[in-house]
Design a protein around this motif. Sequence first.
Motif, PDB file in Angstrom:
ATOM      1  N   ALA A  10       0.833  -1.211   0.000  1.00 19.33           N
ATOM      2  CA  ALA A  10       0.000   0.000   0.000  1.00 19.33           C
ATOM      3  C   ALA A  10       0.869   1.264   0.000  1.00 19.33           C
ATOM      4  O   ALA A  10       0.583   2.228  -0.730  1.00 19.33           O
ATOM      5  CB  ALA A  10      -0.923  -0.013   1.214  1.00 19.33           C
ATOM      6  N   TYR A  11       1.925   1.263   0.808  1.00 17.06           N
ATOM      7  CA  TYR A  11       2.828   2.416   0.831  1.00 17.06           C
ATOM      8  C   TYR A  11       3.538   2.572  -0.520  1.00 17.06           C
ATOM      9  O   TYR A  11       3.753   3.701  -0.987  1.00 17.06           O
ATOM     10  CB  TYR A  11       3.870   2.262   1.934  1.00 17.06           C
ATOM     11  CG  TYR A  11       3.336   2.462   3.330  1.00 17.06           C
ATOM     12  CD1 TYR A  11       2.711   3.644   3.694  1.00 17.06           C
ATOM     13  CD2 TYR A  11       3.472   1.469   4.302  1.00 17.06           C
ATOM     14  CE1 TYR A  11       2.230   3.838   4.984  1.00 17.06           C
ATOM     15  CE2 TYR A  11       3.004   1.654   5.586  1.00 17.06           C
ATOM     16  CZ  TYR A  11       2.381   2.841   5.925  1.00 17.06           C
ATOM     17  OH  TYR A  11       1.913   3.027   7.203  1.00 17.06           O
ATOM     18  N   ALA A  12       3.913   1.460  -1.129  1.00  9.79           N
ATOM     19  CA  ALA A  12       4.571   1.519  -2.434  1.00  9.79           C
ATOM     20  C   ALA A  12       3.639   2.098  -3.496  1.00  9.79           C
ATOM     21  O   ALA A  12       4.060   2.883  -4.356  1.00  9.79           O
ATOM     22  CB  ALA A  12       5.058   0.133  -2.846  1.00  9.79           C
ATOM     23  N   VAL A  13       2.361   1.723  -3.450  1.00  3.07           N
ATOM     24  CA  VAL A  13       1.370   2.278  -4.377  1.00  3.07           C
ATOM     25  C   VAL A  13       1.253   3.780  -4.170  1.00  3.07           C
ATOM     26  O   VAL A  13       1.157   4.559  -5.132  1.00  3.07           O
ATOM     27  CB  VAL A  13       0.010   1.584  -4.195  1.00  3.07           C
ATOM     28  CG1 VAL A  13      -1.077   2.316  -4.967  1.00  3.07           C
ATOM     29  CG2 VAL A  13       0.095   0.131  -4.637  1.00  3.07           C
ATOM     30  N   ASP A  14       1.288   4.214  -2.906  1.00  6.72           N
ATOM     31  CA  ASP A  14       1.218   5.648  -2.622  1.00  6.72           C
ATOM     32  C   ASP A  14       2.406   6.391  -3.228  1.00  6.72           C
ATOM     33  O   ASP A  14       2.243   7.482  -3.791  1.00  6.72           O
ATOM     34  CB  ASP A  14       1.171   5.877  -1.116  1.00  6.72           C
ATOM     35  CG  ASP A  14       1.269   7.350  -0.757  1.00  6.72           C
ATOM     36  OD1 ASP A  14       0.302   8.086  -1.033  1.00  6.72           O
ATOM     37  OD2 ASP A  14       2.316   7.768  -0.225  1.00  6.72           O
ATOM     38  N   LEU A  15       3.609   5.808  -3.118  1.00  2.00           N
ATOM     39  CA  LEU A  15       4.786   6.445  -3.710  1.00  2.00           C
ATOM     40  C   LEU A  15       4.643   6.544  -5.229  1.00  2.00           C
ATOM     41  O   LEU A  15       5.039   7.547  -5.833  1.00  2.00           O
ATOM     42  CB  LEU A  15       6.048   5.664  -3.347  1.00  2.00           C
ATOM     43  CG  LEU A  15       6.446   5.660  -1.869  1.00  2.00           C
ATOM     44  CD1 LEU A  15       7.747   4.887  -1.676  1.00  2.00           C
ATOM     45  CD2 LEU A  15       6.601   7.080  -1.334  1.00  2.00           C
TER      46      LEU A  15
END
Length: 319
Positions: A10-15
């Motif tokens: 999820a954090y990677a998608v945000d980046l």
Amino acid sequence: MAVYALAFIAYAVDLAKRSSSTADVVENAGGSASVAAVPGTASAGGYGSTATITPSAPVTDAAPRYGRSASLRVGVALTVVAWLLHLSADILRGLAAGRVPWANMYEFAMTGTLVIVAVFLVANLFVDVRFLGTFVTGLVLILLGLASVNFYVAVSPLPPALQSVWLVIHVFVAATAVGLFALGFGLSVVQLLQFRRESLVAGAKAGGLRLLATLPSSTKLEALAYRINIIGFILWTFTLMAGAIWAEKAWGRYWGWDTKEVWTFIIWVIFAGYIHARATRGWRGSRSAWLAIIGFSAVLFNFTIVNLFFKGLHAYSGL
């Protein structure tokens, strides 16, 4: 670990969304200057026309506006759920052992990563550092994976030297300091990347990760890393002092140049030098960031290499 992995995604998608949003802002704001022709008036030299040039908006280093991200909220929610599950596992390990769950490398990895995530979540109550979510969850996944595969040991009773209240105080404070140093390390790495991007922008050059334009400036990142590392340094100082007191009670001396003691002192010297150099010598920017990175690298070396390959009175890896 599965929930941590989902949070990492999820954090990677945000980046990735940060990068795309930055690209959209740059594309919409780009363009050449517009030229509007205004009919001229009669003059001694004949008829002519006057061109009025309307320049585009000036190029600045201000971060593009980045709205709320659903993936970022999902990442934080999953991190909280994973931390609660992690806490439950740590408590159950302690109940099974009948003591605090940090008497060997496997247990310290469990508790240490738990504290790292706790520091990250608490820090977000005061300042938005959710952009470090990929780093924090990624680091926790790596450390927990290594601990589960290589460091796992069955529950066992404490050696006589560890049967002390100082085990609770000394190790827990050390784990909290490590959690703060880890967050400071992540901020320092982002600071270096941000400083490079800002240097390219100042030189009217394109380059760097586009997502960095949505993050705080390198100056703000450095100030935040400095404050966090100061708190970690205070706790590490207490760790060193508490360890000496415990050593006197367990072995009859405060200091014996044991490998673990030496490396604990080396870490203290590195961060003391970092704080002193920044406060009195004006070591700011990249130089201070590299000192913080070296300091946390020494922490990881102390936990892994020293515990595994060096013998001494602190050889409690359980392996």
